[in-house]
Write an enzyme that holds these catalytic residues in place. Structure first.
Site, PDB file in Angstrom:
ATOM      1  N   ASP A  82      54.211  34.400 -10.980  1.00  0.00           N
ATOM      2  CA  ASP A  82      54.258  35.834 -11.350  1.00  0.00           C
ATOM      3  C   ASP A  82      53.322  36.069 -12.209  1.00  0.00           C
ATOM      4  O   ASP A  82      52.987  37.144 -12.712  1.00  0.00           O
ATOM      5  CB  ASP A  82      55.696  35.962 -11.608  1.00  0.00           C
ATOM      6  CG  ASP A  82      56.835  36.003 -10.452  1.00  0.00           C
ATOM      7  OD1 ASP A  82      56.055  36.156  -9.263  1.00  0.00           O
ATOM      8  OD2 ASP A  82      57.880  35.724 -10.532  1.00  0.00           O
ATOM      9  N   GLY A  83      53.101  35.147 -13.385  1.00  0.00           N
ATOM     10  CA  GLY A  83      52.581  35.415 -14.621  1.00  0.00           C
ATOM     11  C   GLY A  83      50.872  35.768 -14.212  1.00  0.00           C
ATOM     12  O   GLY A  83      50.353  36.851 -14.739  1.00  0.00           O
ATOM     13  N   ARG A  87      48.982  39.460 -14.748  1.00  0.00           N
ATOM     14  CA  ARG A  87      47.763  39.794 -15.360  1.00  0.00           C
ATOM     15  C   ARG A  87      46.607  40.355 -14.461  1.00  0.00           C
ATOM     16  O   ARG A  87      45.849  41.016 -14.855  1.00  0.00           O
ATOM     17  CB  ARG A  87      47.054  38.289 -15.693  1.00  0.00           C
ATOM     18  CG  ARG A  87      47.685  37.664 -16.842  1.00  0.00           C
ATOM     19  CD  ARG A  87      47.016  36.176 -17.171  1.00  0.00           C
ATOM     20  NE  ARG A  87      47.448  35.732 -18.551  1.00  0.00           N
ATOM     21  CZ  ARG A  87      46.876  35.908 -19.469  1.00  0.00           C
ATOM     22  NH1 ARG A  87      45.769  36.735 -19.458  1.00  0.00           N
ATOM     23  NH2 ARG A  87      47.396  35.377 -20.637  1.00  0.00           N
ATOM     24  N   ASN A 162      56.270  45.155 -15.773  1.00  0.00           N
ATOM     25  CA  ASN A 162      57.552  44.569 -15.858  1.00  0.00           C
ATOM     26  C   ASN A 162      58.134  45.362 -16.856  1.00  0.00           C
ATOM     27  O   ASN A 162      59.151  45.863 -16.643  1.00  0.00           O
ATOM     28  CB  ASN A 162      57.669  42.961 -16.178  1.00  0.00           C
ATOM     29  CG  ASN A 162      57.719  42.204 -15.211  1.00  0.00           C
ATOM     30  OD1 ASN A 162      57.851  42.590 -13.917  1.00  0.00           O
ATOM     31  ND2 ASN A 162      57.748  40.899 -15.187  1.00  0.00           N
ATOM     32  N   ARG A 173      64.979  38.898 -39.144  1.00  0.00           N
ATOM     33  CA  ARG A 173      66.099  39.797 -39.541  1.00  0.00           C
ATOM     34  C   ARG A 173      66.233  40.882 -38.214  1.00  0.00           C
ATOM     35  O   ARG A 173      65.414  41.270 -37.514  1.00  0.00           O
ATOM     36  CB  ARG A 173      65.920  40.721 -40.525  1.00  0.00           C
ATOM     37  CG  ARG A 173      65.684  40.041 -41.965  1.00  0.00           C
ATOM     38  CD  ARG A 173      65.456  40.773 -43.157  1.00  0.00           C
ATOM     39  NE  ARG A 173      66.643  41.685 -43.361  1.00  0.00           N
ATOM     40  CZ  ARG A 173      66.597  42.477 -44.467  1.00  0.00           C
ATOM     41  NH1 ARG A 173      65.641  42.638 -45.060  1.00  0.00           N
ATOM     42  NH2 ARG A 173      67.818  43.332 -44.463  1.00  0.00           N
ATOM     43  N   ASP A 192      69.018  42.445 -31.838  1.00  0.00           N
ATOM     44  CA  ASP A 192      67.774  41.933 -31.814  1.00  0.00           C
ATOM     45  C   ASP A 192      66.714  42.470 -31.057  1.00  0.00           C
ATOM     46  O   ASP A 192      65.658  42.404 -31.232  1.00  0.00           O
ATOM     47  CB  ASP A 192      67.926  40.557 -30.774  1.00  0.00           C
ATOM     48  CG  ASP A 192      68.611  39.371 -31.427  1.00  0.00           C
ATOM     49  OD1 ASP A 192      69.044  39.346 -32.826  1.00  0.00           O
ATOM     50  OD2 ASP A 192      68.908  38.345 -30.899  1.00  0.00           O
ATOM     51  N   THR A 203      64.045  41.739 -12.731  1.00  0.00           N
ATOM     52  CA  THR A 203      64.574  40.289 -12.306  1.00  0.00           C
ATOM     53  C   THR A 203      63.679  39.582 -13.200  1.00  0.00           C
ATOM     54  O   THR A 203      63.896  38.099 -13.289  1.00  0.00           O
ATOM     55  CB  THR A 203      63.916  40.115 -10.884  1.00  0.00           C
ATOM     56  OG1 THR A 203      62.494  40.129 -10.929  1.00  0.00           O
ATOM     57  CG2 THR A 203      64.269  40.773  -9.763  1.00  0.00           C
ATOM     58  N   LEU A 207      66.827  41.176 -16.830  1.00  0.00           N
ATOM     59  CA  LEU A 207      68.013  40.215 -16.262  1.00  0.00           C
ATOM     60  C   LEU A 207      68.583  39.081 -17.120  1.00  0.00           C
ATOM     61  O   LEU A 207      69.696  39.140 -17.131  1.00  0.00           O
ATOM     62  CB  LEU A 207      67.403  39.263 -14.974  1.00  0.00           C
ATOM     63  CG  LEU A 207      68.410  38.681 -14.102  1.00  0.00           C
ATOM     64  CD1 LEU A 207      69.588  39.322 -13.655  1.00  0.00           C
ATOM     65  CD2 LEU A 207      67.532  37.807 -13.245  1.00  0.00           C
ATOM     66  N   SER A 208      67.788  38.343 -17.986  1.00  0.00           N
ATOM     67  CA  SER A 208      68.161  37.621 -18.920  1.00  0.00           C
ATOM     68  C   SER A 208      69.093  38.061 -19.937  1.00  0.00           C
ATOM     69  O   SER A 208      69.911  37.713 -20.522  1.00  0.00           O
ATOM     70  CB  SER A 208      66.999  36.716 -19.575  1.00  0.00           C
ATOM     71  OG  SER A 208      66.542  35.993 -18.465  1.00  0.00           O
TER      72      SER A 208
END
Length: 303
Positions: A82-83, A87, A162, A173, A192, A203, A207-208
């Site tokens: 996928d990377g 690109r 994405n 911080r 964060d 995805t 998703l994470s």
């Protein structure tokens, strides 16, 4: 197959860290040249990590001459995971060239499996015997501190397929930020950061971070806060025409944020003040050799 499309330009992007991807790239180059098609093989690691955009949504770099093409790219083939596909999508953004991803990586959620062989898949793509998927991408406009009184020295509009991520800076911080959609303030948060994602990116990092899985045909944006300090944090899903605005607030320390477009850092000389994210003007087209339903993919990969 006889070449029915003279003067075609095919860009093959291969992940040089994969020996099988490199071998396949040379096999493809030999095949395409035998069909009278101009083919150039490029190492995915040499492609730009981020792409700046002009006002009309086209990239501000021009690699066509560098690649040896005498015209636009007609087809881009990505050999990797996928990377590599991300690109490749950046390299041809603003063009009409579709991307045929062939998986030589790990997850390969955006790619076609290698079962059928690279030459039959590319031959099918050239013959039009594939399924097109038009994916929404992002235009990211960044405003830095001091832009109101000093001229902007370089372009600050970028492409992503994405997601855009706003996250903690070098100080570590947490950041204070507000989120608005199409001129309406939605929420002020501390945490964060957040992810503004397309359906394609749902995805990935979104998703994470706890966001939903979104079918690829969805044209809106998905806004997912990351580890915010509240009990009322929820993902926000927008319409296609909506514009998401993220403003960094608080003191100087809390403005120490880092931006990432598809995981690649965007570097600025001044602190970021505001980020505006919207759907890009030119969708990205993927080619599927043997279409597998999105939900079958989700079941196979994630469950």
């Amino acid at each position: 197959m006889q070449s029915a499309l003279p003067h075609m330009n095919v860009l093959v992007v291969a992940n040089s860290e994969s020996g099988t991807a490199s071998d396949s790239s040379f096999l493809l180059q030999s095949y395409l040249n035998s069909q009278g098609i101009v083919c150039r093989v490029v190492d995915s690691q040499t492609l730009p990590g981020s792409v700046a955009l002009s006002d009309d949504g086209c990239p501000l770099f021009d690699h066509l001459t560098e690649w040896g093409f005498d015209g636009p790219v007609d087809l881009a083939v990505a050999l990797g995971g996928d990377g590599t596909i991300l690109r490749t999508a950046r390299a041809v953004c603003g063009m009409s060239a579709p991307v045929l991803g062939i998986n030589f990586g790990h997850l390969g959620f955006l790619a076609n499996p290698t079962d059928a062989g690279v030459v039959p898949m590319v031959a099918a793509a050239l013959a039009g015997d594939v399924v097109e998927e038009r994916r929404t991408n992002l235009r990211i406009d960044v405003e830095c501190e001091g832009d109101d009184c000093e001229p902007i020295e370089r372009p600050r509009s970028y492409f992503a397929l994405n997601e855009l991520t706003v996250s903690r800076g070098a100080s570590g911080r947490i950041v204070d930020f507000s989120v608005g959609v199409s001129g309406d303030h939605v929420a002020s948060m501390r945490g964060d950061g957040l992810v503004v994602s397309t359906a394609t990116g749902s995805t990935a990092y979104a998703l994470s971070a706890g966001g939903p899985l979104v079918a690829p045909g969805f044209r809106g944006l998905v806004v997912v806060p990351i580890a915010v300090h509240t009990l009322r944090s929820r993902t926000l899903v927008t319409e296609h025409h909506d514009v998401v605005e993220v403003e960094l607030t608080g003191d100087d320390g809390r403005r120490d944020a880092t931006l990432f477009a598809d995981g690649e850092p965007l570097v600025f000389e001044r602190p970021v003040k505001r980020v505006i994210v919207r759907a890009g003007q030119h969708p990205t087209t993927f080619l599927r050799y043997r279409r597998e339903s999105f939900y079958t993919q989700v079941s196979r990969v994630f469950f």
